[in-house]
Design a protein around this motif. Structure first.
Motif, PDB file in Angstrom:
ATOM      1  N   GLN A  37       0.833  -1.208   0.000  1.00  0.00           N
ATOM      2  CA  GLN A  37       0.000   0.000   0.000  1.00  0.00           C
ATOM      3  C   GLN A  37       0.866   1.257   0.000  1.00  0.00           C
ATOM      4  O   GLN A  37       0.581   2.218  -0.719  1.00  0.00           O
ATOM      5  CB  GLN A  37      -0.939  -0.005   1.199  1.00  0.00           C
ATOM      6  CG  GLN A  37      -2.063  -1.013   1.085  1.00  0.00           C
ATOM      7  CD  GLN A  37      -2.905  -1.072   2.348  1.00  0.00           C
ATOM      8  OE1 GLN A  37      -2.564  -0.461   3.357  1.00  0.00           O
ATOM      9  NE2 GLN A  37      -4.000  -1.825   2.291  1.00  0.00           N
ATOM     10  N   LYS A  38       1.922   1.252   0.795  1.00  0.00           N
ATOM     11  CA  LYS A  38       2.813   2.406   0.835  1.00  0.00           C
ATOM     12  C   LYS A  38       3.469   2.634  -0.520  1.00  0.00           C
ATOM     13  O   LYS A  38       3.589   3.766  -0.983  1.00  0.00           O
ATOM     14  CB  LYS A  38       3.885   2.220   1.912  1.00  0.00           C
ATOM     15  CG  LYS A  38       3.366   2.347   3.312  1.00  0.00           C
ATOM     16  CD  LYS A  38       4.467   2.144   4.322  1.00  0.00           C
ATOM     17  CE  LYS A  38       3.934   2.160   5.733  1.00  0.00           C
ATOM     18  NZ  LYS A  38       4.997   1.893   6.728  1.00  0.00           N
ATOM     19  N   MET A  39       3.886   1.534  -1.160  1.00  0.00           N
ATOM     20  CA  MET A  39       4.517   1.664  -2.470  1.00  0.00           C
ATOM     21  C   MET A  39       3.535   2.202  -3.502  1.00  0.00           C
ATOM     22  O   MET A  39       3.893   3.044  -4.335  1.00  0.00           O
ATOM     23  CB  MET A  39       5.073   0.309  -2.917  1.00  0.00           C
ATOM     24  CG  MET A  39       6.297  -0.124  -2.140  1.00  0.00           C
ATOM     25  SD  MET A  39       6.895  -1.753  -2.584  1.00  0.00           S
ATOM     26  CE  MET A  39       7.334  -1.515  -4.277  1.00  0.00           C
ATOM     27  N   LEU A  40       2.275   1.726  -3.473  1.00  0.00           N
ATOM     28  CA  LEU A  40       1.267   2.217  -4.410  1.00  0.00           C
ATOM     29  C   LEU A  40       0.980   3.692  -4.191  1.00  0.00           C
ATOM     30  O   LEU A  40       0.818   4.462  -5.150  1.00  0.00           O
ATOM     31  CB  LEU A  40      -0.018   1.397  -4.294  1.00  0.00           C
ATOM     32  CG  LEU A  40       0.040  -0.032  -4.853  1.00  0.00           C
ATOM     33  CD1 LEU A  40      -1.239  -0.783  -4.504  1.00  0.00           C
ATOM     34  CD2 LEU A  40       0.244   0.009  -6.354  1.00  0.00           C
ATOM     35  N   HIS A  83       3.821   5.698  -5.554  1.00  0.00           N
ATOM     36  CA  HIS A  83       3.792   5.650  -7.025  1.00  0.00           C
ATOM     37  C   HIS A  83       2.702   6.568  -7.575  1.00  0.00           C
ATOM     38  O   HIS A  83       2.918   7.280  -8.565  1.00  0.00           O
ATOM     39  CB  HIS A  83       3.572   4.211  -7.499  1.00  0.00           C
ATOM     40  CG  HIS A  83       3.545   4.072  -8.980  1.00  0.00           C
ATOM     41  ND1 HIS A  83       4.674   4.251  -9.758  1.00  0.00           N
ATOM     42  CD2 HIS A  83       2.523   3.781  -9.842  1.00  0.00           C
ATOM     43  CE1 HIS A  83       4.356   4.079 -11.025  1.00  0.00           C
ATOM     44  NE2 HIS A  83       3.058   3.787 -11.116  1.00  0.00           N
ATOM     45  N   GLU A  84       1.514   6.572  -6.948  1.00  0.00           N
ATOM     46  CA  GLU A  84       0.423   7.439  -7.394  1.00  0.00           C
ATOM     47  C   GLU A  84       0.790   8.905  -7.205  1.00  0.00           C
ATOM     48  O   GLU A  84       0.486   9.742  -8.058  1.00  0.00           O
ATOM     49  CB  GLU A  84      -0.858   7.114  -6.620  1.00  0.00           C
ATOM     50  CG  GLU A  84      -1.490   5.787  -7.008  1.00  0.00           C
ATOM     51  CD  GLU A  84      -2.650   5.416  -6.107  1.00  0.00           C
ATOM     52  OE1 GLU A  84      -2.957   6.181  -5.171  1.00  0.00           O
ATOM     53  OE2 GLU A  84      -3.244   4.352  -6.338  1.00  0.00           O
ATOM     54  N   GLU A  85       1.440   9.227  -6.097  1.00  0.00           N
ATOM     55  CA  GLU A  85       1.856  10.609  -5.856  1.00  0.00           C
ATOM     56  C   GLU A  85       2.858  11.059  -6.911  1.00  0.00           C
ATOM     57  O   GLU A  85       2.784  12.172  -7.426  1.00  0.00           O
ATOM     58  CB  GLU A  85       2.455  10.743  -4.457  1.00  0.00           C
ATOM     59  CG  GLU A  85       1.445  10.602  -3.341  1.00  0.00           C
ATOM     60  CD  GLU A  85       2.093  10.558  -1.971  1.00  0.00           C
ATOM     61  OE1 GLU A  85       3.344  10.651  -1.895  1.00  0.00           O
ATOM     62  OE2 GLU A  85       1.355  10.426  -0.987  1.00  0.00           O
ATOM     63  N   GLU A  86       3.821  10.169  -7.243  1.00  0.00           N
ATOM     64  CA  GLU A  86       4.822  10.517  -8.243  1.00  0.00           C
ATOM     65  C   GLU A  86       4.185  10.684  -9.624  1.00  0.00           C
ATOM     66  O   GLU A  86       4.507  11.612 -10.357  1.00  0.00           O
ATOM     67  CB  GLU A  86       5.911   9.448  -8.291  1.00  0.00           C
ATOM     68  CG  GLU A  86       6.808   9.437  -7.083  1.00  0.00           C
ATOM     69  CD  GLU A  86       7.793   8.279  -7.107  1.00  0.00           C
ATOM     70  OE1 GLU A  86       7.778   7.487  -8.083  1.00  0.00           O
ATOM     71  OE2 GLU A  86       8.569   8.168  -6.156  1.00  0.00           O
ATOM     72  N   SER A  87       3.294   9.757  -9.978  1.00  0.00           N
ATOM     73  CA  SER A  87       2.662   9.852 -11.293  1.00  0.00           C
ATOM     74  C   SER A  87       1.734  11.069 -11.356  1.00  0.00           C
ATOM     75  O   SER A  87       1.618  11.707 -12.392  1.00  0.00           O
ATOM     76  CB  SER A  87       1.891   8.573 -11.619  1.00  0.00           C
ATOM     77  OG  SER A  87       0.836   8.380 -10.694  1.00  0.00           O
ATOM     78  N   ALA A  95       2.121  14.123 -14.026  1.00  0.00           N
ATOM     79  CA  ALA A  95       1.022  14.539 -14.911  1.00  0.00           C
ATOM     80  C   ALA A  95       0.785  16.034 -14.800  1.00  0.00           C
ATOM     81  O   ALA A  95       0.544  16.726 -15.805  1.00  0.00           O
ATOM     82  CB  ALA A  95      -0.246  13.763 -14.561  1.00  0.00           C
ATOM     83  N   LYS A  96       0.854  16.574 -13.589  1.00  0.00           N
ATOM     84  CA  LYS A  96       0.671  18.021 -13.399  1.00  0.00           C
ATOM     85  C   LYS A  96       1.796  18.786 -14.080  1.00  0.00           C
ATOM     86  O   LYS A  96       1.582  19.808 -14.716  1.00  0.00           O
ATOM     87  CB  LYS A  96       0.662  18.374 -11.912  1.00  0.00           C
ATOM     88  CG  LYS A  96      -0.622  17.939 -11.227  1.00  0.00           C
ATOM     89  CD  LYS A  96      -0.575  18.317  -9.764  1.00  0.00           C
ATOM     90  CE  LYS A  96      -1.824  17.826  -9.029  1.00  0.00           C
ATOM     91  NZ  LYS A  96      -1.764  18.135  -7.597  1.00  0.00           N
ATOM     92  N   ALA A  97       3.026  18.254 -13.980  1.00  0.00           N
ATOM     93  CA  ALA A  97       4.166  18.925 -14.601  1.00  0.00           C
ATOM     94  C   ALA A  97       4.049  18.911 -16.121  1.00  0.00           C
ATOM     95  O   ALA A  97       4.339  19.899 -16.793  1.00  0.00           O
ATOM     96  CB  ALA A  97       5.468  18.262 -14.167  1.00  0.00           C
ATOM     97  N   SER A  98       3.608  17.772 -16.677  1.00  0.00           N
ATOM     98  CA  SER A  98       3.476  17.699 -18.143  1.00  0.00           C
ATOM     99  C   SER A  98       2.277  18.545 -18.604  1.00  0.00           C
ATOM    100  O   SER A  98       2.316  19.116 -19.692  1.00  0.00           O
ATOM    101  CB  SER A  98       3.293  16.245 -18.583  1.00  0.00           C
ATOM    102  OG  SER A  98       2.087  15.718 -18.068  1.00  0.00           O
ATOM    103  N   GLY A  99       1.225  18.664 -17.793  1.00  0.00           N
ATOM    104  CA  GLY A  99       0.074  19.514 -18.137  1.00  0.00           C
ATOM    105  C   GLY A  99       0.456  20.972 -18.149  1.00  0.00           C
ATOM    106  O   GLY A  99      -0.004  21.756 -18.972  1.00  0.00           O
ATOM    107  N   ASN A 100       1.340  21.368 -17.236  1.00  0.00           N
ATOM    108  CA  ASN A 100       1.794  22.753 -17.191  1.00  0.00           C
ATOM    109  C   ASN A 100       2.672  23.085 -18.384  1.00  0.00           C
ATOM    110  O   ASN A 100       2.662  24.185 -18.895  1.00  0.00           O
ATOM    111  CB  ASN A 100       2.567  23.016 -15.884  1.00  0.00           C
ATOM    112  CG  ASN A 100       1.652  22.990 -14.672  1.00  0.00           C
ATOM    113  OD1 ASN A 100       0.449  23.141 -14.796  1.00  0.00           O
ATOM    114  ND2 ASN A 100       2.228  22.780 -13.502  1.00  0.00           N
TER     115      ASN A 100
END
Length: 165
Positions: A143-146, A149-153, A157-162
């Motif tokens: 669960q911690k790893m997921l 991973h979700e936080e990083e992804s 996504a926010k960085a690529s959207g900007n």
């Protein structure tokens, strides 16, 4: 012979000596016992403790314990274990032992006990199945790893959207 106590002025920057504290309830409040290398003498012990730990040492007593006799099972030869040198140091101020380490928390005691039990069972021919505790621990880690991973992804996504805006 002079009555002035011998005291070294050698500075110790990176000591290559290992002094292991031995907890001994028989000693007084201003005494401590250490297991030291065989080649260290009383003056070296006093200098080491006074220069490195800023402790005022009044007396050093040493004793060398002989090795214990053992029997080698394969060859049948009698051998001795290595000798041990113990130093009892008396200080001016009261000596406080550091707290005992918690093996489970500090050194991964549960994981190592699980691993040793798994190896023992595997050698006996058992199929290896995790216990309930191991399953719960694995779920928590997953669960911690997921989450990470979700936080990083999400941040990517926010960085690529900007960048596309």
């Amino acid at each position: 012979m002079s009555l002035v106590p011998r005291f070294g002025n050698k500075k110790v920057f990176f000591p290559n000596l290992i002094f292991k504290i031995i907890r001994d309830p028989k000693l007084g409040p201003n005494q401590a016992a250490f297991r030291v290398p065989l080649n260290v003498n009383k003056f070296d012990i006093r200098d080491y403790l006074s220069h490195l730990y800023k402790v005022t040492v009044t007396d050093v007593r040493t004793v060398i314990f002989p090795g214990k006799k053992t029997l080698d099972v394969r060859t049948g030869q009698r051998t001795r274990t290595s000798r041990i040198k113990k130093a009892i140091v008396t200080t001016v101020e009261e000596f406080k032992y550091p707290p005992k380490p918690d093996v489970d928390a500090d050194f991964g005691g549960k994981e190592s006990s699980y691993e040793s039990e798994r190896r023992r069972k595997k050698l006996l021919g058992f199929r290896i199945r995790p216990s309930k505790e191991q399953k719960e621990l694995a779920k928590e880690i997953k669960q911690k790893m997921l989450q990470t991973h979700e936080e990083e992804s999400g941040s990517k996504a926010k960085a690529s959207g900007n960048k596309s805006s």
